[in-house]
Design an enzyme around this catalytic site. Structure first.
Site, PDB file in Angstrom:
ATOM      1  N   HIS A  90      -5.857   2.439   1.573  1.00  0.00           N
ATOM      2  CA  HIS A  90      -5.172   3.902   1.821  1.00  0.00           C
ATOM      3  C   HIS A  90      -5.671   4.640   3.149  1.00  0.00           C
ATOM      4  O   HIS A  90      -5.023   4.660   4.186  1.00  0.00           O
ATOM      5  CB  HIS A  90      -5.048   4.620   0.747  1.00  0.00           C
ATOM      6  CG  HIS A  90      -4.550   4.282  -0.425  1.00  0.00           C
ATOM      7  ND1 HIS A  90      -3.452   3.379  -0.551  1.00  0.00           N
ATOM      8  CD2 HIS A  90      -5.129   4.428  -1.921  1.00  0.00           C
ATOM      9  CE1 HIS A  90      -3.369   3.223  -1.922  1.00  0.00           C
ATOM     10  NE2 HIS A  90      -4.146   3.553  -2.739  1.00  0.00           N
ATOM     11  N   ASP A 112       0.728  -1.034   0.098  1.00  0.00           N
ATOM     12  CA  ASP A 112      -0.017   0.041  -0.118  1.00  0.00           C
ATOM     13  C   ASP A 112       1.065   1.227   0.053  1.00  0.00           C
ATOM     14  O   ASP A 112       1.714   1.531   1.027  1.00  0.00           O
ATOM     15  CB  ASP A 112      -0.887   0.184   1.296  1.00  0.00           C
ATOM     16  CG  ASP A 112      -1.862   1.219   1.214  1.00  0.00           C
ATOM     17  OD1 ASP A 112      -1.340   2.302   0.550  1.00  0.00           O
ATOM     18  OD2 ASP A 112      -2.978   0.850   1.421  1.00  0.00           O
ATOM     19  N   HIS A 113       1.034   1.855  -1.172  1.00  0.00           N
ATOM     20  CA  HIS A 113       1.987   2.679  -1.306  1.00  0.00           C
ATOM     21  C   HIS A 113       1.857   4.072  -0.368  1.00  0.00           C
ATOM     22  O   HIS A 113       2.933   4.699  -0.127  1.00  0.00           O
ATOM     23  CB  HIS A 113       2.348   3.099  -2.619  1.00  0.00           C
ATOM     24  CG  HIS A 113       1.353   4.241  -3.176  1.00  0.00           C
ATOM     25  ND1 HIS A 113       0.122   3.463  -3.875  1.00  0.00           N
ATOM     26  CD2 HIS A 113       1.101   5.551  -3.181  1.00  0.00           C
ATOM     27  CE1 HIS A 113      -0.818   4.644  -4.216  1.00  0.00           C
ATOM     28  NE2 HIS A 113      -0.029   5.779  -3.814  1.00  0.00           N
TER      29      HIS A 113
END
Ligand code: NAD
Length: 483
Positions: free
Chosen positions: A240, A177-178
């Site tokens: 996110h 999950d960047h």
């Protein structure tokens, strides 16, 4: 570029989907930046692999073009480019067939750290995982990196986890999950757990509420038909926004170690209360100035999928009882900005008559610029009596850390280097993802059963008016986020 980093050990990184959008836009330019910074060693190798027929030189040209297109002219003009291109190779493989696998297996130097990036549709994860084992490409020390979306509900996420678990142990699986790779997200942990003054205030006694906003100006565009199958809840909130919420709300882990951190995040997700229908506002952007509306772009005139969502949720534990968490995210909004705002309570008593101090707000900006500020009340300098002003105290400390401090790696770069180092702290564990879907599924099922129609909103606004009403009902307002 300035070299201030410790190189990782030599590695072989195979990128499945190496010719795809994500690889070209993020992964490959990111690796080049780490190469320039001296973190990716010269004897490391990146092997692109996809169905596309290409030879080594064709792939190198594609990567050079991608660096120019997505990394900018400055990056593309770095003197290290030819050396970096030397580290690249390519093998065409078919994830569902036999083509290329024997060749790939012969190419990979198994004695090095081996990582396999699944930059492909999740429907191919099982096929690739199985072939990695069948062709002796991966062993118990190899790492695999998988991208979102990780399922579209609990059942599909469980199925994906089970598929990967057939071939790899949890400690080998890196679910990206960047948002977790962003500098300020990690700084949030440093701020909370590396300073004595925040933790005593970090609870419902001193915090009034928390807002998390992830606003995008872009439309769904050509991805409309694909996006219509997910919507803002699945696409953004389930991953996110929930990850950000976890880092804000979690208890201090006993140590900064992958499972200690992820255990605490998991407890937060499990303590999330169900969300009631009146605490959710969903929206779809309208057409404006010749630009198509959401339903047109989704090619679905009766679409009930949301391009915007705002919601209020609570965490049922000692620390957060009574503290609402407001989340919102959407497309075609007024500005591109992501911010977490921790809004503290008003003073119990103000000694300054007619001049009440504003509340303290700790705000963590994630994009477009990363930074942390704390709104504090001070006296306005100069004569004229005791005039109070609210000023932001900048806690980014970029200046204090010197000019190089501004050169922070992009989230993808940092996360890929963590894969090579074998550090899973900033990656989602399988049970975390499943817990997130366990909370999300009934919310989606609820609005589906109610045939809830998203409210239209004007492109360039901050969502439907009802999203503002959601806050105003509680005598609160959304903060103005700056792009
Ligand atoms: P893409 O369609 O641009 O690329 C897909 C890649 O997979 C191509 O290289 C293609 O050749 C390869 N491929 C397809 N079928 C194959 C097969 N049978 N055998 C071997 N290779 C095959 O997709 P993308 O946008 O790069 O996305 C890849 C993954 O990353 C998806 O799961 C996506 O949801 C996820 N993701 C993408 C982004 C992004 O910014 N593009 C962001 C977050 C997550």
């Amino acid at each position: 570029m300035v070299s201030r980093v410790i190189p990782v050990e030599p590695f072989e990184l195979v990128i499945f989907g190496g010719t795809g959008d994500l690889a070209r836009r993020k992964v490959l330019p990111g690796l080049f930046r780490r190469f320039c910074a001296g973190q990716m060693p010269k004897d490391a190798r990146v092997i692109g692999s996809a169905r596309t027929e290409l030879d080594r030189n064709g792939f190198r040209k594609m990567v050079a073009d991608s660096i120019k297109e997505f990394g900018g002219k400055e990056l593309a003009s770095q003197a290290e480019l030819p050396e970096f291109l030397e580290c690249l190779d390519y093998v065409a493989t078919d994830a569902r067939g036999d083509k290329g696998w024997a060749e790939l297996s012969a190419m990979v130097r198994k004695e090095l750290v081996n990582a396999f990036y699944f930059s492909v549709a999740p429907s191919l994860f099982g096929d690739i995982a199985e072939r990695l084992k069948r062709h002796d490409l991966a062993d118990d020390t190899s790492r695999i990196v998988v991208e979102k979306p990780f399922g579209r509900d609990l059942a599909s996420a469980e199925e994906l986890n089970a598929t990967l678990a057939k071939h790899f142990k949890e400690k080998q699986i890196y679910r990206i999950d960047h948002y977790l790779g962003k500098e300020t997200v990690q700084n949030l942990m440093a701020l909370r757990f590396g300073n004595v003054m925040f933790e005593p205030l970090w609870n419902g006694k001193y915090i009034d509420h928390i807002q998390i906003t992830v606003a995008e100006t872009v439309a769904v565009g050509s991805r409309g038909a694909y996006y219509d199958k997910s919507g803002a809840m699945r696409d953004m909130v389930q991953n996110h926004l929930m990850q950000l919420l976890c880092l804000i709300a979690m208890e201090p882990p006993a140590q900064f170690a992958p499972d200690a951190v992820r255990d605490e995040k998991l407890k937060v997700i499990r303590a999330l209360q169900p969300v009631q229908p009146h605490e959710i506002v969903r929206g779809q952007y309208e057409a404006k100035d010749g630009q198509p509306g959401y339903r047109e772009e989704a090619e679905n005139p009766r679409s009930f999928t949301e391009s915007f969502i705002a919601m209020k949720t609570h965490i049922s534990n000692f620390r957060w009882a009574g503290v609402p968490f407001y989340l919102r995210t959407g497309k075609r909004m007024a500005t591109r900005a992501s911010e977490i705002a921790v809004v503290f309570k008003a003073l119990p008593h103000s000694i300054f008559e007619d001049n009440e101090p504003d509340r303290n707000v700790l705000s963590i900006q994630l994009q477009p610029n990363e930074g942390i500020t704390m709104d504090m009340t001070i006296k306005e300098p100069g004569p004229g009596g005791m005039r109070l002003v609210n000023v932001p105290l900048d806690m980014t400390f970029a200046e204090a850390l010197g000019p190089d401090a501004e050169e922070v790696p992009d989230a993808y770069e940092r996360l890929i280097m963590d894969v090579i180092r074998g550090n899973q702290t900033l990656f989602m564990r399988g049970d975390e993802v499943e817990a997130a879907w366990t909370w999300t599924d009934p919310i989606i099922e609820g609005w589906t059963a109610r045939n809830d129609v998203p409210k239209p909103y004007e492109p360039g606004s901050m969502g439907p008016l009802d999203a503002h009403a959601l806050m105003r009902r509680d005598d609160r307002n959304w903060r103005e986020v700056k792009g």
